[in-house]
Design a protein around this motif. Structure first.
Motif, PDB file in Angstrom:
ATOM      1  N   ILE A   1       0.711  -1.359  -0.085  1.00  0.00           N
ATOM      2  CA  ILE A   1      -0.101  -0.155  -0.029  1.00  0.00           C
ATOM      3  C   ILE A   1       0.914   1.221  -0.182  1.00  0.00           C
ATOM      4  O   ILE A   1       0.692   2.073  -0.783  1.00  0.00           O
ATOM      5  N   GLY A   2       1.882   1.351   1.013  1.00  0.00           N
ATOM      6  CA  GLY A   2       2.876   2.308   0.913  1.00  0.00           C
ATOM      7  C   GLY A   2       3.523   2.721  -0.621  1.00  0.00           C
ATOM      8  O   GLY A   2       3.439   3.607  -0.801  1.00  0.00           O
TER       9      GLY A   2
ATOM     10  N   GLY B   1       0.849   3.912  -3.045  1.00  0.00           N
ATOM     11  CA  GLY B   1       0.325   5.157  -2.460  1.00  0.00           C
ATOM     12  C   GLY B   1       1.479   6.349  -2.840  1.00  0.00           C
ATOM     13  O   GLY B   1       0.931   7.251  -3.737  1.00  0.00           O
ATOM     14  N   ARG B   2       2.803   6.127  -2.634  1.00  0.00           N
ATOM     15  CA  ARG B   2       3.791   7.115  -2.899  1.00  0.00           C
ATOM     16  C   ARG B   2       3.897   7.174  -4.684  1.00  0.00           C
ATOM     17  O   ARG B   2       4.171   8.366  -5.172  1.00  0.00           O
TER      18      ARG B   2
ATOM     19  N   ARG C   1      -2.898  12.671   0.840  1.00  0.00           N
ATOM     20  CA  ARG C   1      -2.038  11.372   1.003  1.00  0.00           C
ATOM     21  C   ARG C   1      -3.114  10.397   1.637  1.00  0.00           C
ATOM     22  O   ARG C   1      -2.875   9.118   1.427  1.00  0.00           O
ATOM     23  N   GLN C   2      -3.806  10.851   2.727  1.00  0.00           N
ATOM     24  CA  GLN C   2      -4.650   9.842   3.519  1.00  0.00           C
ATOM     25  C   GLN C   2      -5.559   9.282   2.293  1.00  0.00           C
ATOM     26  O   GLN C   2      -5.764   8.019   2.468  1.00  0.00           O
ATOM     27  N   SER C   3      -6.192  10.187   1.462  1.00  0.00           N
ATOM     28  CA  SER C   3      -7.159   9.722   0.438  1.00  0.00           C
ATOM     29  C   SER C   3      -6.505   8.595  -0.328  1.00  0.00           C
ATOM     30  O   SER C   3      -7.137   7.554  -0.732  1.00  0.00           O
TER      31      SER C   3
ATOM     32  N   ARG D   1      -4.034   6.790   0.340  1.00  0.00           N
ATOM     33  CA  ARG D   1      -3.935   5.473   0.992  1.00  0.00           C
ATOM     34  C   ARG D   1      -5.207   4.779   1.072  1.00  0.00           C
ATOM     35  O   ARG D   1      -5.073   3.484   0.825  1.00  0.00           O
ATOM     36  N   SER D   2      -6.241   5.515   1.358  1.00  0.00           N
ATOM     37  CA  SER D   2      -7.401   4.690   1.445  1.00  0.00           C
ATOM     38  C   SER D   2      -7.913   4.152   0.091  1.00  0.00           C
ATOM     39  O   SER D   2      -8.486   3.053  -0.007  1.00  0.00           O
ATOM     40  N   TYR D   3      -7.649   4.896  -0.789  1.00  0.00           N
ATOM     41  CA  TYR D   3      -7.885   4.286  -2.100  1.00  0.00           C
ATOM     42  C   TYR D   3      -7.139   2.949  -2.258  1.00  0.00           C
ATOM     43  O   TYR D   3      -7.642   2.225  -3.130  1.00  0.00           O
ATOM     44  N   MET D   4      -5.945   3.190  -2.035  1.00  0.00           N
ATOM     45  CA  MET D   4      -5.095   1.862  -2.091  1.00  0.00           C
ATOM     46  C   MET D   4      -5.760   0.720  -1.364  1.00  0.00           C
ATOM     47  O   MET D   4      -5.899  -0.304  -1.868  1.00  0.00           O
ATOM     48  N   GLU D   5      -6.209   1.063  -0.048  1.00  0.00           N
ATOM     49  CA  GLU D   5      -6.643  -0.159   0.876  1.00  0.00           C
ATOM     50  C   GLU D   5      -8.052  -0.488   0.115  1.00  0.00           C
ATOM     51  O   GLU D   5      -8.008  -1.694   0.028  1.00  0.00           O
TER      52      GLU D   5
END
Lengths: 326, 475
Positions: free
Chosen positions: B153-154, B157-158, B205-207, B209-213
């Motif tokens: 995910i990280g 995300g990056r 960044r949060q969004s 991340r949640s998209y990735m999850e």
């Protein structure tokens, strides 16, 4: 007909049927896409009623086909009226003599009769059953095929044919094709699972027990004279009862029946006594009633501190009316 | 839009729902008729056209949330949080944004036109749909389709943030602040814009991340669900957990329902017998006795009679719990059925099953009801003997006897002759044993002694085997 989902909702409401957006959406789609709706859900949540009110709201005639085990084409589609044919033959005997005049050989006679046989196999002698009626009717109609899960798998296969093209062939006469596609509702209580082929042709609508707010609204529409507080208590109790594991979970139909019963008994609030006395309106099994009573005492015990003032006043009345129900 | 729906139907299919092409087309047509602004209506339209079974609705709802609606909400939430955080610092985000827009529009910029990137523009105007679009595109570029586990995910995300040049957009915002100050904006406000940029970046960044999850979940959902279902079918009865047993119930119900369906078809095929003269004459009276309508005698329906003996000893505790569910479902389907449980004693539970709902019934049969003492050691010989003594007359030539048990007899007398007599009277004796045939007859198993007196003896260790046997039994 319907312009929007909202329109469906308001027009059904005008007919006294309160529904949520989900039901309205499916009805709207069914009408626009000309697809049958397969309505499933527990007994008494208003599956059949939906078909009736949609027919009423659109001003269509409702044609109903009740399914049961052993239902066959002759009872669903059409049948020849043998006795009428026979009667006509008797009456027309002399006429037949005339037609036959001048024939010498048997073969000639048979040919003459053969030329006339369309008389005996014409629309006149066909008794249309619901399906044929729905297809041949001049005005657009709504067709309700009720409890389709009770019919046999063979009948289901036959239905498929009708539902996909809305045309029916009577071998002796020809093919009937629907002028307007009827709005079709199929209802099922889930007694058995319907075939995938049938489901594929339908939009699917699952009607569940209503939410508390919706049920309250339904109750107030269906039983106009009911006191607001009583209605609230009643609905709360029904919602609670549905959580209990019962053989036959009470449905909206039971809520309405119960409200009417209470109204007839002039009950003003839900005292423990009156609930006990009228329990058999909503529950149909002895074991269920026993279970519900336990739940009820628990509920009443929780409620007493708040409702203590109203209960004593209400109690004498139901006691006096006790005889009326049993 | 169409592509998204196709993708969504694929997702449904992967999760075990049966969605045909015709149904996907229905969904397209349905959406043509409706405005899809309203998410609930959109969901209902898809559900009505794609999902045809009540059981599948929860799966659909979960996937729908994952696929369609959830992300927009979480995006909104992230930016609301940013606004709240700014408010704590004494900054009114809305007013600040208005002020910036105002300054931009009034053309007070000294150094010519300002060329903002799409991302910066979307952030400044608060256009969440545009933002969502940008994130989706960037995520696709970063190859998120290949995401397989939490650890990635990280990384993805990056890469997504890089792909949408988030850092660049933040620089633009800070740059903008500097220019606005030059154009006459107060220091405090200009500083606030810097803070705003930080918060926006965090929200972004949060969004992401949640998209990735979310993406990981959708991809894994079908995998997990399928795994769960298959496992249930293959899993040995011995190792079922309590929850799995509960889940088995619907599967078993469906199995029983299938038996009933097949039975009803067969019954109808057998229906026509000889001409029924009496009824026919009566029925055709209206036509002067001319037999227009033929009436046939109904053949005697060959309703199966079933007697079930179910071992409930501790060695097969889990299996028997499950088997009792099966027996219960069977009893709901058939009228002529008698059910017995045994360990060493044998007792009838037909009435208990009829009176109670399934869990209670099983509880009663096993412990509470005092039907039999279940805390003894199994003794098939004794149980069969009891059956032979008390219930042999319940068996006739139409009865099928179904024995469910492992035949581990604790070195007691097997009394195989009891089963022999039962076998002689009954139509069939079927034995379903949770142990594999290689273990039959070894140790304290006396399966080999009973084997000659069964019409059919099968290993039945998991659902797949059971459903196969059921098919063979009824067809």
């Amino acid at each position: 007909m319907f312009d929007s989902v909202q329109d469906v909702q308001t027009r059904l409401e005008k007919q006294g049927y309160i529904c949520d957006k989900r039901i309205a959406t499916v009805v709207f789609l069914a009408h626009r896409l000309e697809k049958p709706i397969l309505v499933e859900g527990p007994a008494g949540v208003g599956k059949t009623e939906l078909a009736k009110v949609v027919a009423a709201a659109t001003g269509r005639e409702l044609i109903r086909l009740q399914c049961y085990e052993g239902l066959d084409e002759a009872k669903a589609l059409y049948e020849w009226e043998y006795s009428k044919q026979l009667l006509y033959t008797q009456i027309l005997k002399e006429k037949i003599g005339e037609v036959m005049q001048g024939t010498r050989t048997l073969r000639e006679a048979a040919e003459r009769v053969g030329q006339q046989d369309s008389v005996f196999f014409s629309d006149q002698f066909v008794v249309p059953r619901p399906l044929l009626h729905a297809i041949t009717t001049e005005q657009p109609c709504a067709l309700l095929i009720d409890e389709v899960d009770k019919s046999d798998p063979e009948f289901e296969a036959f239905l498929l044919e009708v539902l996909s093209d809305f045309q029916v062939t009577v071998p002796e006469i020809g093919t009937f094709k629907a002028k307007h596609r009827p709005l079709v509702f199929l209802t099922s209580n889930d007694a058995r699972e319907m075939s995938d082929a049938l489901k594929r042709r339908c939009l699917h609508l699952w009607i569940d027990y209503p939410s508390e707010a919706l049920e309250l609204k339904i109750l107030e529409t269906k039983v106009p004279g009911i006191d607001r507080k009583l209605a609230e208590d009643l609905v709360a109790m029904m919602q609670r009862l549905r959580q209990v594991d019962l053989k036959k979970t009470p449905s909206i139909a039971e809520t309405i029946d119960w409200a009417r019963a209470l109204l007839a008994l002039n009950a003003e609030s839900l005292g423990e006594e009156i609930v006990k006395d009228t329990m058999n309106v909503i529950l149909k099994y002895e074991a269920d009633i026993r279970k519900a009573q336990q739940e009820l005492s628990r509920m009443m015990a929780a409620r007493t501190p708040a409702g203590a003032a109203s209960t004593p006043g209400a109690e004498p009345k139901p006691a006096a009316k006790k005889g009326t129900l049993h | 839009m169409q592509r998204k729906i196709v993708e969504f139907t694929n997702l449904l299919r992967k999760s075990g729902l049966r969605v045909s092409v015709a149904e996907a087309i229905d969904a397209f047509e349905a959406l043509d008729e409706l405005s899809i602004e309203d998410r609930e209506v959109f969901r209902d339209a898809l559900r009505a056209s794609l999902v045809k079974r009540g059981d599948d609705v929860p799966t659909f709802d979960q996937l729908f949330d994952l696929y369609w609606s959830g992300f927009h909400d979480s995006l909104k939430q992230a930016f609301e949080q940013a606004a709240a955080a700014l408010a704590e610092d004494g900054i009114d985000m809305e007013r600040l944004l208005d002020r910036i827009r105002e300054m931009l529009e009034s053309g007070q910029m000294p150094e010519g036109e300002l060329d903002l990137s799409d991302l910066a523009r979307a952030l400044l105007t608060g256009d969440l749909s545009e933002l969502e679009q940008l994130i989706r595109q960037a995520a696709a570029q970063s190859g998120v389709a290949r995401i397989e586990n939490m650890l990635q995910i990280g990384y993805f995300g990056r890469r997504t943030l890089e792909a949408m040049n988030a850092e660049g957009a933040m620089r633009e915002l800070r740059d903008l602040a500097a220019r606005l100050r030059a154009a006459g904006m107060g220091d405090a406000e200009a500083e606030a814009i810097g803070r705003l940029a930080e918060r926006f970046f965090e929200a972004l960044r949060q969004s992401v991340r949640s998209y990735m999850e979310r993406e990981l979940q959708t991809r894994n959902f079908d995998y997990m669900e399928k795994f769960r279902r298959e496992a249930l079918f293959e899993k040995s009865f011995y190792s079922l957990t309590e929850e799995e047993i509960a889940r088995m119930r619907e599967v078993v119900n469906r199995l029983a329902q299938r038996i009933k369906n097949v039975m009803s078809i067969r019954r109808r095929r057998l229906k026509k017998g000889k001409l029924d003269l009496h009824t026919m004459l009566r029925r055709n009276m209206a036509r002067g006795g001319v037999p227009f309508e033929l009436v046939f005698k109904e053949r005697r329906k060959d309703r199966p009679k079933l007697v079930i003996l179910c071992d409930v000893s501790s060695s097969v505790a889990n299996v028997s719990r499950f088997m009792l569910q099966f027996v219960y479902s069977l009893q709901e389907c058939f009228t002529k059925i008698r059910s017995f449980v045994f360990v060493a004693e044998l007792g009838e539970v037909t009435q208990i099953f009829r009176d109670h709902e399934v869990n209670k019934a099983i509880e009663e049969a096993l412990e509470g009801g005092g039907v039999i003492n279940v805390y003894t050691r199994s003794n098939f010989g004794m149980a069969f003997h009891t059956f032979w003594r008390d219930y042999l007359n319940a068996i006739d030539a139409k009865t099928t006897v179904l024995v469910l048990g492992d035949a581990r007899n604790n070195y007691n007398d097997p009394k195989a002759w009891c089963l022999r007599d039962v076998h002689a009277k009954a139509k069939n004796v079927i034995w379903l044993n949770p142990e594999s045939p290689s273990a039959w007859g070894f140790g304290d198993s006396v399966m080999d002694r009973y084997l000659p007196y069964t019409t059919l003896a099968e290993e039945c260790r998991n659902l797949r085997q059971l459903s196969k046997i059921v098919d063979r039994l009824v067809l």
